[in-house]
Enzyme design. Sequence first.
Site, PDB file in Angstrom:
ATOM      1  N   ASP A  70      -4.780   1.765  26.011  1.00  0.00           N
ATOM      2  CA  ASP A  70      -5.788   1.379  25.028  1.00  0.00           C
ATOM      3  C   ASP A  70      -5.223   0.246  24.171  1.00  0.00           C
ATOM      4  OD1 ASP A  70      -8.294   1.982  23.555  1.00  0.00           O
ATOM      5  OD2 ASP A  70      -7.982   3.989  24.380  1.00  0.00           O
ATOM      6  N   GLU A 108     -14.515  -2.143  25.705  1.00  0.00           N
ATOM      7  CA  GLU A 108     -15.388  -1.056  25.253  1.00  0.00           C
ATOM      8  C   GLU A 108     -16.538  -1.739  24.538  1.00  0.00           C
ATOM      9  OE1 GLU A 108     -15.798   2.884  22.484  1.00  0.00           O
ATOM     10  OE2 GLU A 108     -14.850   1.090  21.710  1.00  0.00           O
ATOM     11  N   ASP A 110     -10.521  -1.452  22.816  1.00  0.00           N
ATOM     12  CA  ASP A 110     -11.324  -0.634  21.905  1.00  0.00           C
ATOM     13  C   ASP A 110     -12.223  -1.475  20.997  1.00  0.00           C
ATOM     14  OD1 ASP A 110     -11.579   2.160  20.666  1.00  0.00           O
ATOM     15  OD2 ASP A 110     -11.171   0.909  18.921  1.00  0.00           O
ATOM     16  N   HIS A 160     -13.692  10.944  25.489  1.00  0.00           N
ATOM     17  CA  HIS A 160     -13.256  11.616  24.259  1.00  0.00           C
ATOM     18  C   HIS A 160     -14.214  11.387  23.088  1.00  0.00           C
ATOM     19  CE1 HIS A 160     -12.145   7.505  23.847  1.00  0.00           C
ATOM     20  NE2 HIS A 160     -11.860   7.694  22.579  1.00  0.00           N
ATOM     21  N   ASP A 161     -15.202  10.512  23.260  1.00  0.00           N
ATOM     22  CA  ASP A 161     -16.178  10.261  22.191  1.00  0.00           C
ATOM     23  C   ASP A 161     -17.491  10.985  22.440  1.00  0.00           C
ATOM     24  OD1 ASP A 161     -14.475   8.555  20.817  1.00  0.00           O
ATOM     25  OD2 ASP A 161     -15.191   6.774  21.871  1.00  0.00           O
TER      26      ASP A 161
HETATM   27  C1  NOJ Z   1     -13.871   3.826  20.070  1.00  0.00           C
HETATM   28  C2  NOJ Z   1     -12.937   4.942  20.400  1.00  0.00           C
HETATM   29  O1  NOJ Z   1     -13.184   5.390  21.712  1.00  0.00           O
HETATM   30  C3  NOJ Z   1     -13.152   5.994  19.348  1.00  0.00           C
HETATM   31  O2  NOJ Z   1     -12.507   7.199  19.669  1.00  0.00           O
HETATM   32  C4  NOJ Z   1     -12.692   5.445  18.024  1.00  0.00           C
HETATM   33  O3  NOJ Z   1     -12.995   6.373  17.009  1.00  0.00           O
HETATM   34  C5  NOJ Z   1     -13.372   4.114  17.693  1.00  0.00           C
HETATM   35  N1  NOJ Z   1     -13.456   3.233  18.821  1.00  0.00           N
HETATM   36  C6  NOJ Z   1     -12.608   3.388  16.622  1.00  0.00           C
HETATM   37  O4  NOJ Z   1     -11.384   2.919  17.113  1.00  0.00           O
END
Ligand code: NOJ
Length: 591
Positions: free
Chosen positions: A131, A287, A233, A363-364
């Site tokens: 990441d 992302e 990210d 994970h989100d």
């Molecule tokens: C995306 C990430 O996947 C997430 O887990 C994070 O909270 C936010 N970006 C901020 O970095």
Amino acid sequence: MKRCLPLLLALALELLACLPSVAQQATAVVGGANKPEWWKETIVYQIYPRSFQDSNGDGVGDLKGIISRLDYLKSLGVGTVWLNPIYASPNDDNGYDISDYRQIMPEFGTMKDFDALLKGMHDRGIKLVMDLVVNHSSDEHQWFKQSRSSRTNPYRNYYHWWPAEKGKPTPRYSLFDVDNNAWKYDSLTNAYYLHYFSRKQPDLNWENPKLRQEVYSIMRFWLDKGIDGFRMDAFQYVAKDTTFPAFPAGYEQDIVRYYSSGPHLHDYIQEMNREVISKYNVVTISEGAGASPEDAMKFVDPARHELNMAYHFEGMGIGYKHDKDYDYLDPQGYNLLEFKKVYTRWDKAFAEKGWGTIYLGNHDQVRMVSRWGDDRPAFRAPSSKLLTTFLLTMRGTPFYYAGDELGMTNSVFKSITDFRDVAARNQYQHLQQIGADLPTFLTRLAKSSRDNGRTPFQWDATANAGFTTGTPWIGTNPNYLTINKLQEDKDPNSILNYFRKAVALRRQHKVLVYGQYQLLDEANPHIYAYMRTLGKERVLVVLNFSSDKRTWSLPTGLKPAGQPWLNNYPTLQAGSAFALQPWQAVVIGLQ
Ligand code: NOJ
Ligand code: CA
């Protein structure tokens, strides 16, 4: 949740006007999307290190833990692992707030452990994607400490500051802030700093060439160690109009549109490509893909020399409901017609050039089977297998989240103290401040929270699922007694062994990677059927997205050839129609 929704509802829904006919598809000219690349053919397995395997009993997963499971990764057959951040961090947002980009978080181990992990993966033919979190740093990073110390500090312009004597800055919505406010006042220099995420995640100033060079140097540091790429990210947000113009009312419901259209974004990426990426044979994934397929193409069109892939959020926005104070997943589920439209639209976006990704959880998000399948005991296995089939038979590189291969489900969260996620906790605090209905919020949060996807990996039926000998940092899902890796390894019909089969199948048949996609029976509200075609090879995928038996008639002219390549039930009743079991998934070659 309101603060997450704009992230998730990335794009307005536009319906497909028309799809090419079978004949058109079969004869379509092979486009640039078919140029073979290792990162198109690979399957990415995502590991959330905090929750994968603890090696020292402190309740937190770590690098040595992953090292001890390398043979498991090898047994899956996946070609690439994406690791969520493992850098030094005070963990306000579990590693997405980095205080030193060149150090390993002590809780996770040492640089020696990292080197051993990388070697262990490479020895097994597995690539490693890290990441890269450079939209923001931690407020505990040296750069920020310097930056806030005085207005004349050389690091001042590494971040976005708004002097208070100019009055209040124009509003910016923050995704994780207790007041929803992305400007935090700092009395030390009488100024506000910008943070799109939490207060402990100040946004970096990409307009500053020095900052960009720092990022490139960090990238080289890791690439020179031999890593195989970066998942970048929140990367669509790095560019900002630093005059901070006002956005129209309601902009916070469409954050992606407003935050991803900053000036010079693509100049920065092209510079990064020239200076760093082009010098290595690695993969880069943004992302976020902007607000439309046209925006997404700018990131990934090979002629522009930017990145390889970008992942969109439109799929993740399906099935959310809006409340006045927050958004949450509709307990009634989602509409398959919408689902089909979204994934068909995004396949089309990269059909001729560029390349996409495909994922149903990370994970989100909440657990894949609880959201898109049916996690009741009778349907959990077939629906997990169906979703796996979908992920591994669509075009675009699959990103498969650790635990989904076991059919791990959403967990049981009751009180706010069960949650760990900064987004959940800060939103709770926000709602408390405004006197909102907290019990209703908690019920909805339990089904919608990111923490559902972050519970410990379920290895076996010993205490805490074999994840830790101590107290896990987040509660283990109590269903680990029956849902775990050890159990599934032994069962040839388990979800785990089905995943292994599906992985092997994709690796074996290039039609599943590069083949053109054509949606069939578009208006069917329960069945998702499509065909993939590469040269003379054609394969049919039929997915019964429902907990009932369904009959599906084959379109005229389509004739299966032999036995299914993959079937999540022991048999398939086929003739001119398929008699499908609940959540039955079938992949079958066509004559
Ligand atoms: C995306 C990430 O996947 C997430 O887990 C994070 O909270 C936010 N970006 C901020 O970095
Ligand atoms: Ca540990």
